[in-house]
Structures are given as structure tokens and as C-alpha cells.
Write an enzyme that holds these catalytic residues in place. Structure first.
Site, PDB file in Angstrom:
ATOM      1  N   SER A 243      46.472  42.063  53.540  1.00 30.08           N
ATOM      2  CA  SER A 243      46.137  41.419  54.812  1.00 30.08           C
ATOM      3  C   SER A 243      44.716  40.892  54.733  1.00 30.08           C
ATOM      4  O   SER A 243      44.017  41.076  53.732  1.00 30.08           O
ATOM      5  CB  SER A 243      46.258  42.418  55.962  1.00 30.08           C
ATOM      6  OG  SER A 243      45.260  43.431  55.868  1.00 30.08           O
ATOM      7  N   LYS A 244      44.277  40.253  55.796  1.00 32.05           N
ATOM      8  CA  LYS A 244      42.953  39.625  55.791  1.00 32.05           C
ATOM      9  C   LYS A 244      41.820  40.643  55.620  1.00 32.05           C
ATOM     10  O   LYS A 244      40.731  40.276  55.191  1.00 32.05           O
ATOM     11  CB  LYS A 244      42.760  38.815  57.071  1.00 32.05           C
ATOM     12  CG  LYS A 244      43.624  37.557  57.110  1.00 32.05           C
ATOM     13  CD  LYS A 244      43.329  36.701  58.322  1.00 32.05           C
ATOM     14  CE  LYS A 244      44.141  35.411  58.296  1.00 32.05           C
ATOM     15  NZ  LYS A 244      43.900  34.556  59.467  1.00 32.05           N
TER      16      LYS A 244
END
Length: 468
Positions: A243-244
Site C-alpha cells: 500500500s502507499k
């Protein structure tokens, strides 16, 4: 199928940028097809009209192009093929493998609530219209549902996951055509893959549960089922879904961060796939050795240190012309100023002494800073310490001796060693103020390489400036 041409496809939804996981999936499909003389097709699954955007489609195409993944034929739009999907749904009706269902949303919800009350955790809707006589059909909206088998098992023969068994009792009669006449994703995917001649469906294992339902569509139409290969997702260094918070997740981010495309291809190929001890290989080599058997079942972890190491090898291996071209693309992607003609020429001259030591394009530019910068040279803090009064005096005495010398490494080495000896210092002690004067840095290529790249006049000018 063994005698037919291999056909793979990549089918992203245009709802955002090309995710790094999607880039690897596309790469696996591309390598498998290209290494076997097959076709690699591209389909944009744009049926979600609210979330699909032209900008996202453009970003996906740009990401694939940067990765060097070319596709065969025109890009297929799934939305444009809706009439064909509906045609197949009605053909399933004719075949008796699907039926019209007139159940309302309220009736379906009531059924599920009643099942839950009986202790059924995940109730499968059993439509009363599955075997109804058409004479009883009301004049009302309906959906078309596929007749799923009610007993037994569905087996998915997967090249990565092995044989996966699905109990048919857990499969509902899925809707293939909505009441407004639009097809569902499950139907559209199968029809498109069949019509495009796809022989191998290589995709993320988050689609594994879909395979059982999609396989039933193939069976309902009497079509050959493709080879399934569901690959594990990419996780972050901590083992959790990427994920980011782990950093860059989009392919475009990696271009803007300065990783070379060839290095990314190499790294992504090895991310979850292995071929003996092979770590560094060219794209042509990857095409020859990539296979489905080498894909592991466990999620792969993104390792930025390993990525940098692989990319460093590829920067060193890349022909200078290709390296310069991709470097220009990096500067544009990163929003940095393009090279001037003079900078381009000097960088081309400097590549031989900097490309072996850089793992990313920003590192390459920093190491080549001596060739890209212009006077006045402003030394950083560490370099400035090397330019004390004694060192400046030595540089001042060196400058006239460079005026008429033959500008070769041997001649320069002879003069610099003489000057160091005359001042009672080792060559290393002379090299530090020279680095500061020529590049404004304490860590640089060799002083001889820098002097040869920037030339005699510029070298003397920088030494005069630093010793003033």
C-alpha cells in the site's frame, strides 16, 4: 491447445494509475507470450463507467510503454463489446444453461434473511425461476442467471496454485445479464477471453475464486477452458499487502524515482519467480527462461535495496545512447529540467566513469555533477573543508603547469604526482582539494577522469577560481 499459438492478455480497469502489481502481471503475460512466439493482448475493462476515466487509461498505456511491454493489435474496450456479451447470455438461454429470473431484490433479501435465521452463515440464493415453465413468466423485468451445478465439485487446474477444489453447493446461479440488459463482469471477461483467443489466463490470485464461476461459463457455452495461472500478490517489506504506506505503488512513480526500465523488468520478473540462481539477466534472456513453473505460491516482498542493486547492474550494462535517452525520459517524468545541448554532450563523455557506480538516475546525475554544473563551483560543506589556505596554495602552483601539458591521463598523472611529492604529501591529500575545485564534492570519479571529460580550459578555470 498445445498445438495452438500462445495468447495471453492483460486486462486492467482504468480507475487509476498502473499499480506495480499490475505491471508485474502484465510483464509475466508478456514474457510468457513473447518467449514462445505468441501474442500479448491488451484489454481495458472499462464497464464501470462512473470510475473509468480516459486519463487512467492513458496512464496505464504510458506505464506499460515505459516498462517496454508492447502489445499486439488494437487495445480492446470491454464496454464497447456489451452487445456481444448480451448475445452470449441469450445464447445460454437457448442452450438451457441459463434462465430468466424475475425475483425482486426484496424477495432475494427475504430469502437470505430466512436462511440466516436457520443458521446458514452464507446463504446461496436458490431462485424459484430456475426450472419454471416459460408460460408462467410475468410481464416484468428479469435478469439472466446461469445454471450452476448444485452438487459435486468444480476443479480448477491451476499452474501456480495446483488443483483447487470448489464445492458447487457454495456457488450461486450468478447473474450474467442485468435487468437493464448490461452484462456482468463475470460474463464479459469470459466472452472477451474466448473471442480474443486467449489460451492462458495469468493474473493475480485475488481472482482465483472467480475462476470457478468463469469456468462454468466456458462449460455452459461448450468453449475450451484456458490454462489458469493465478499469481500471488506483492507485499511490502513488512509482509503486509502493498500500500502507499510502503512508498511508491504506481509504475509511474518508479520512473520518476529514476529506476531504469530494464532494471525494473529484471527485478519484477524475479519478484515471485525463480530460475535457479539467475538474478541479473537481459530481457531477451528473460523471454527464453520465463515459465509458469517457476512462480512461487507465497506472496513476494518488495525489497528496495535489491531493486537498486539490480538497477545498478542494468545502468552499467546499458549502451550509452539508450541510457541517455532514458535519462531524458526520467528528467521529464520527475519534473526536472532537461539537459542543455552542452550538458548532454559532456554527460555523454562522462558516462564511462560514472555509469558503473550509479544505481538510479538521480545517483548518476549526482556522480556526473562535475560535468553538468557550471562555474562558479560552490563546494558542499565536506568539500569546502578541503580548500584550506594550504590546499589553495598548492592548486595555485599547479595551474601554470597544466597550461602546456599533453591532455592525457599519463601526462596528468605525472604532473599531479610530482606536485604532491614536491609538497611532501600523498596523492590522496592532493586529490581532495582537486575534487572540491572540480566538482564541489568530496566523493567524485577520479580527478583524472574529471579533468579529461571537462577539458583543459575548464579544468584550469575551475582551479584558478578555487585557489583565488
Amino acid at each position: 491447445m498445445a498445438d495452438s499459438q500462445i495468447v495471453t492478455r492483460f486486462a486492467p480497469s482504468p480507475t487509476g494509475y498502473l499499480h506495480i502489481g499490475g505491471g508485474r502481471t502484465a510483464l509475466f503475460n508478456w514474457l510468457f507470450a513473447r518467449g514462445r512466439g505468441g501474442k500479448f493482448l491488451l484489454r481495458i475493462e472499462d464497464t464501470d463507467r462512473e470510475r473509468s476515466t480516459p486519463e487512467a487509461t492513458a496512464a496505464i498505456l504510458q506505464g506499460l510503454t515505459w516498462l517496454g511491454l508492447d502489445w499486439d493489435g488494437e487495445v480492446v474496450s470491454q464496454f464497447d463489446r456489451a452487445p456481444r456479451h448480451a448475445e452470449v447470455a441469450h445464447e445460454m438461454l437457448t442452450r438451457g444453461t441459463a434462465y430468466k429470473c424475475f425475483s425482486t431484490a426484496a424477495e432475494i433479501e427475504a430469502f437470505r434473511e430466512a436462511e440466516k435465521a436457520r443458521g446458514v452463515s452464507y446463504p446461496v440464493f436458490l431462485s424459484p425461476w430456475r426450472d419454471a415453465d416459460p408460460i408462467t413468466y410475468p410481464d416484468a423485468p428479469y435478469v439472466i442467471r446461469m445454471k450452476a451445478p448444485r452438487t459435486g465439485e468444480t476443479l480448477i487446474d491451476d499452474k501456480v496454485q495446483g488443483t483447487v477444489t470448489i464445492q458447487n453447493a457454495t456457488l450461486d446461479d450468478m447473474i450474467v445479464l442485468r435487468s437493464d440488459g448490461t452484462p456482468t463482469y463475470m460474463l464479459a471477461v469470459v466472452v472477451d477471453d474466448h473471442d480474443m483467443g486467449v489460451t492462458h489466463v495469468i493474473r493475480g490470485d485475488d481472482h482465483l475464486n472467480n475462476a470457478a464461476r468463469q469456468q462454468m461459463v466456458y462449460d455452459a457455452m461448450g468453449w475450451a477452458v484456458p490454462v489458469w495461472a493465478h499469481i500471488p500478490l506483492i507485499h511490502g517489506p513488512d509482509g503486509k499487502k502493498l500500500s502507499k504506506r510502503h512508498g511508491a505503488t504506481g509504475v509511474h512513480d518508479y520512473q520518476a524515482m529514476g529506476y531504469p526500465a530494464a532494471g525494473m523488468r529484471n527485478y519484477l520478473t524475479r519478484l515471485g519467480w525463480a530460475h535457479g540462481d539467475a538474478e541479473i539477466f537481459t530481457t531477451d534472456e528473460a523471454k527464453k527462461i520465463f515459465d509458469l513453473e517457476g512462480i512461487g505460491r507465497s506472496p513476494a516482498r518488495l525489497d528496495f535495496k535489491k531493486l537498486e542493486n539490480v538497477c545498478g547492474h542494468h545502468i552499467a550494462m546499458m549502451p550509452d545512447a539508450a541510457l541517455l535517452q532514458e535519462l531524458q525520459g526520467y528528467l521529464a517524468a520527475a519534473g526536472r529540467s532537461a539537459l542543455t545541448e552542452g550538458q548532454y554532450d559532456l554527460l555523454a563523455k562522462a558516462l564511462y566513469c560514472v555509469k558503473d557506480r550509479a544505481k538510479t538516475f538521480p545517483e548518476l546525475i549526482e556522480k556526473a555533477r562535475f560535468a553538468l554544473t557550471s562555474r562558479p563551483i560552490v563546494p558542499d560543506e565536506a568539500a569546502a573543508k578541503a580548500l584550506d589556505s594550504v590546499s589553495r596554495g598548492i592548486l595555485k602552483s599547479l595551474t601554470p603547469r597544466l597550461q602546456n601539458v599533453s591532455w592525457t591521463k599519463d601526462a596528468l598523472e605525472s604532473i599531479l604526482n610530482d606536485v604532491a611529492a614536491e609538497n611532501g604529501i600523498g596523492f590522496g591529500k592532493l586529490a581532495q582539494p582537486l575534487r572540491a575545485a572540480l566538482a564541489g564534492r568530496s566523493a567524485t570519479p577520479s580527478v583524472f577522469d574529471m579533468m579529461l571529460v571537462i577539458g583543459q580550459d575548464e579544468t584550469i578555470a575551475r582551479l584558478k577560481e578555487a585557489s583565488a
